[in-house]
Design a protein around this motif. Structure first.
Motif, PDB file in Angstrom:
ATOM      1  N   HIS A  72       0.811  -1.215   0.000  1.00 16.28           N
ATOM      2  CA  HIS A  72       0.000   0.000   0.000  1.00 16.28           C
ATOM      3  C   HIS A  72       0.846   1.268   0.000  1.00 16.28           C
ATOM      4  CE1 HIS A  72      -3.741  -2.113   1.917  1.00 16.28           C
ATOM      5  NE2 HIS A  72      -3.622  -2.356   0.624  1.00 16.28           N
ATOM      6  N   ALA A 145     -14.793  -2.785  -9.406  1.00 17.46           N
ATOM      7  CA  ALA A 145     -14.137  -1.556  -8.956  1.00 17.46           C
ATOM      8  C   ALA A 145     -12.652  -1.749  -8.699  1.00 17.46           C
ATOM      9  CB  ALA A 145     -14.826  -1.037  -7.697  1.00 17.46           C
ATOM     10  N   HIS A 146     -12.238  -2.989  -8.345  1.00 19.53           N
ATOM     11  CA  HIS A 146     -10.831  -3.234  -8.032  1.00 19.53           C
ATOM     12  C   HIS A 146     -10.020  -3.620  -9.269  1.00 19.53           C
ATOM     13  CE1 HIS A 146     -12.758  -7.231  -7.761  1.00 19.53           C
ATOM     14  NE2 HIS A 146     -11.640  -7.646  -8.324  1.00 19.53           N
ATOM     15  N   ARG A 150     -10.062  -1.534 -15.419  1.00 23.22           N
ATOM     16  CA  ARG A 150     -11.049  -0.467 -15.249  1.00 23.22           C
ATOM     17  C   ARG A 150     -10.345   0.858 -14.983  1.00 23.22           C
ATOM     18  NH1 ARG A 150     -14.022   2.167 -11.226  1.00 23.22           N
ATOM     19  NH2 ARG A 150     -16.231   2.494 -11.744  1.00 23.22           N
ATOM     20  N   ALA A 151      -9.373   0.837 -14.071  1.00 25.19           N
ATOM     21  CA  ALA A 151      -8.630   2.057 -13.759  1.00 25.19           C
ATOM     22  C   ALA A 151      -7.892   2.574 -14.983  1.00 25.19           C
ATOM     23  CB  ALA A 151      -7.649   1.788 -12.620  1.00 25.19           C
ATOM     24  N   PRO A 341      -6.881   0.511  -7.149  1.00 28.85           N
ATOM     25  CA  PRO A 341      -7.628   1.645  -7.698  1.00 28.85           C
ATOM     26  C   PRO A 341      -8.610   2.286  -6.729  1.00 28.85           C
ATOM     27  CG  PRO A 341      -8.334  -0.439  -8.705  1.00 28.85           C
ATOM     28  CD  PRO A 341      -7.098  -0.723  -7.921  1.00 28.85           C
ATOM     29  N   GLU A 342      -9.187   1.498  -5.832  1.00 34.60           N
ATOM     30  CA  GLU A 342     -10.153   2.079  -4.896  1.00 34.60           C
ATOM     31  C   GLU A 342      -9.456   2.980  -3.881  1.00 34.60           C
ATOM     32  OE1 GLU A 342     -13.621  -1.121  -4.321  1.00 34.60           O
ATOM     33  OE2 GLU A 342     -11.616  -2.011  -4.295  1.00 34.60           O
ATOM     34  N   ARG A 343      -8.323   2.550  -3.360  1.00 36.31           N
ATOM     35  CA  ARG A 343      -7.557   3.387  -2.435  1.00 36.31           C
ATOM     36  C   ARG A 343      -7.039   4.631  -3.173  1.00 36.31           C
ATOM     37  NH1 ARG A 343      -5.892   1.145   2.316  1.00 36.31           N
ATOM     38  NH2 ARG A 343      -4.036   2.463   2.361  1.00 36.31           N
ATOM     39  N   ALA A 345      -8.348   6.131  -5.692  1.00 34.51           N
ATOM     40  CA  ALA A 345      -9.455   7.050  -5.955  1.00 34.51           C
ATOM     41  C   ALA A 345      -9.802   7.873  -4.716  1.00 34.51           C
ATOM     42  CB  ALA A 345     -10.678   6.273  -6.433  1.00 34.51           C
ATOM     43  N   GLN A 346      -9.699   7.276  -3.526  1.00 37.14           N
ATOM     44  CA  GLN A 346      -9.964   8.017  -2.297  1.00 37.14           C
ATOM     45  C   GLN A 346      -8.980   9.178  -2.136  1.00 37.14           C
ATOM     46  OE1 GLN A 346     -10.259   4.172   0.295  1.00 37.14           O
ATOM     47  NE2 GLN A 346     -11.291   5.762   1.463  1.00 37.14           N
ATOM     48  N   ASP A 349      -9.673  11.874  -4.874  1.00 36.05           N
ATOM     49  CA  ASP A 349     -10.850  12.700  -4.630  1.00 36.05           C
ATOM     50  C   ASP A 349     -10.587  13.721  -3.527  1.00 36.05           C
ATOM     51  OD1 ASP A 349     -12.063  11.263  -6.611  1.00 36.05           O
ATOM     52  OD2 ASP A 349     -13.274  10.020  -5.265  1.00 36.05           O
TER      53      ASP A 349
END
Length: 402
Positions: A72, A145-146, A150-151, A341-343, A345-346, A349
């Protein structure tokens, strides 16, 4: 469950020595973007150092859970900048990931495409011909989403790629600089590379453009040292053939890896050279408010954030507002936006929320990964801001008599 490649019997070596430099003061926690995201000690530099030390000494099994905390990490190096003990966190992270090997989340096929600029150009042209910009959101919406694909889809602009930066006609009276185009940057940042050439020529330099290929940064930080070394060998060969005095990259994310491949060579952000000759540059007025995103690598590796601000503020009428910090990273971080990608995106944003407080007309960022990532967020949120590399803006405003 232990991972396939286990360091349980590895000798106490460089990783342990680097880890022992940490005095556990905790000054790194307030500037760590992943600690801010999770409020978990294991997601902080101090926690990751403890994990690396335990793995190197054989005091912990390299389980998927422990591995995730290391994976991470964004490698932003904010921790190095504030560390009173001068822990070489970047070296520790690279060595520990090399010990563990690449993560199972690593999208090998996708990264293989990214490292091949000619193939990327062909695919981008095909995508533009097929109208990718109109249906990529529909396709991305059918992927989880992961998903790294997609990302990647959401980060594509859908427009045909700009023409590659080319070596201009040689002026024998000027110092020769070599420009490293990179992989993604050679396709999606070609305009910024041409802008750098225009600006550097205006200040008395000649720029020789090297062949386009990957510097190895994603492999180096992804636990693949052998592949990174092969890329470093290619960098060294291209550099020796250039006959230049300095090596440049308009993408700060490549600078650290290029310096590692070429110890003793001056590897710099073009902004550094332009700032030393800023008095020779004249710009047309531009009455606009811009938000300036300063990538982690520009601040912590290139060290050209102040120089860039000074250059942009030479444009009459331009109001330049750096994004407030925190957040300390937009979440792109090389291949991180594909692997998590989800982390990512957080974090992105949160960065865009800070940008919105400035009410800008456009967003500037000098790192191509950051800019593609932020642009995906702009499209998702319906924000109308134009986004570009700061050098592109400067070249557009340059007086024509240069």
């Amino acid at each position: 469950m232990p991972l396939e490649k286990s360091p349980l019997h590895a000798p106490v070596g460089r990783i342990a020595e680097l880890a022992d430099q940490c005095v556990q003061c905790g000054l790194c926690l307030p500037v760590c973007p992943t600690y801010a995201l999770d409020r978990n000690e294991a997601e902080s530099p101090r926690g990751r150092i403890a994990i690396a030390s335990a793995l190197a000494r054989g005091l912990a099994d390299p389980t998927a859970e422990l591995r995730a905390h290391l994976d991470h990490c964004l490698g932003c190096l904010n921790c190095e900048k504030v560390c009173p003990a001068h822990v070489q966190y970047d070296e520790l992270l690279i060595d520990t990931r090399a010990l563990l090997g690449p993560t199972v989340r690593r999208p090998r096929l996708l990264l293989g495409l990214i490292r091949r600029p000619a193939l990327m150009r062909a695919l981008r042209r095909a995508g533009a011909w097929l109208g990718l910009a109109h249906w990529k959101s529909w396709l991305a919406g059918r992927l989880p989403a992961h998903s790294p694909w997609r990302a990647a889809l959401l980060s594509l602009s859908g427009d045909p790629p700009a023409g590659r930066a080319k070596t201009p006609e040689r002026d024998s009276g000027k110092p020769v600089l070599a420009l490293f185009p990179g992989c993604v940057a050679s396709v999606d940042d070609a305009e910024a590379q041409r802008a750098a050439i225009v600006l550097l020529q205006a200040t008395g330099f000649h720029v020789h453009v090297l062949p386009a290929f990957c510097c190895g940064a994603m492999d180096l930080h992804g636990g693949m040292p052998e592949a990174a070394e092969r890329a470093a060998q290619q960098v060294r060969q291209a550099w020796l053939a250039s006959g230049a005095t300095r090596l440049l990259s308009v993408t700060p994310g490549c600078l650290g890896t290029l310096r590692r491949a070429l110890p003793g060579v001056s590897v710099v952000d073009p902004v550094e050279l332009l700032a030393t000759r800023a008095e020779s540059l004249r710009f047309r007025p531009l009455a606009q408010r811009v938000a300036l995103h300063l990538p982690c690598t520009q601040i912590n590796v290139a060290g050209t954030d102040t120089a860039l601000l000074q250059l942009l503020r030479r444009v009459p009428g331009l109001e330049v507002l750096p994004l407030p910090r925190p957040p300390h990273c937009c979440g792109a971080a090389g291949s991180h936006l594909l692997e998590f990608p989800e982390r990512a995106a957080q974090l992105r944003d949160a960065t865009l929320r800070q940008a919105a407080t400035l009410e800008p007309q456009q967003l500037l960022s000098s790192n191509i990964g950051c800019r593609l990532h932020l642009a995906a967020g702009l499209r998702a949120q319906g924000l109308p801001w134009m986004q570009q590399h700061p050098l592109s803006l400067l070249a557009r405003q340059l007086e024509n008599d240069h």
